[in-house]
Design a protein around this motif. Structure first.
Motif: not given
Length: 155
Positions: A38, A40-42, A73, A76-78
């Motif tokens: 992981s 990335q930030k988002h 995640l 960080k997950l949408k």
């Protein structure tokens, strides 16, 4: 000619040994693999639901929950779930999926319905659960989300 045969056999033997060693190395590397990191930030993912098959609907909800529970995640997950075509039935009041849908929304998942599918199927928007958003088109939503860098998941 004999030298050619000897050298050919030697080459085959060498290639076999190297191949066996490479396979061993690959098996070791595979066993040591722990998955993507992981970095990335988002992260963003949109799940498309376009069939009224109970197995697929349940699989879609399970897939979303699995992603939400992945420690890589976490926080960080949408996620968005877009329903259209046959998937519309899962979002109608009285469906067996009300609790599953509420659970997803409570976890921050956007659940949206394609307006075009409602028109095509002659379904009034008030027949949807009150917590369902409506977008102009399901395909448009997928196109826009993909352009924004969202992963598209089709269970």
């Amino acid at each position: 000619m004999k030298k050619f045969i000897v050298w050919s056999l030697a080459g085959i033997l060498f290639a076999t040994c190297v191949s066996a060693q490479s396979k061993g190395d690959l098996l070791k590397e595979n066993k040591e693999f722990t998955g993507a990191k992981s970095s990335q930030k988002h992260f963003h993912a949109i799940y498309q639901l376009d069939v009224n098959d109970p197995k697929t609907i349940v699989k879609c909800f399970r897939n979303i929950n699995n992603a939400l529970n992945d420690p890589r995640l976490s926080g960080k997950l949408k996620i968005e779930l877009i329903a259209y075509s046959g998937g519309t039935a899962a979002l109608l009041k009285g469906s067996e999926y009300e609790n599953d849908l509420k659970n997803l929304v409570e976890k921050g998942v956007i659940v949206a319905q394609c307006h075009n599918s409602l028109v095509e199927q002659k379904i009034s928007p008030d027949r949807l659960y009150d917590f369902i958003a409506i977008v102009p088109t399901g395909n448009g939503e997928l196109i826009l989300r993909q352009a924004e860098g969202w992963a598209i998941v089709k269970p």
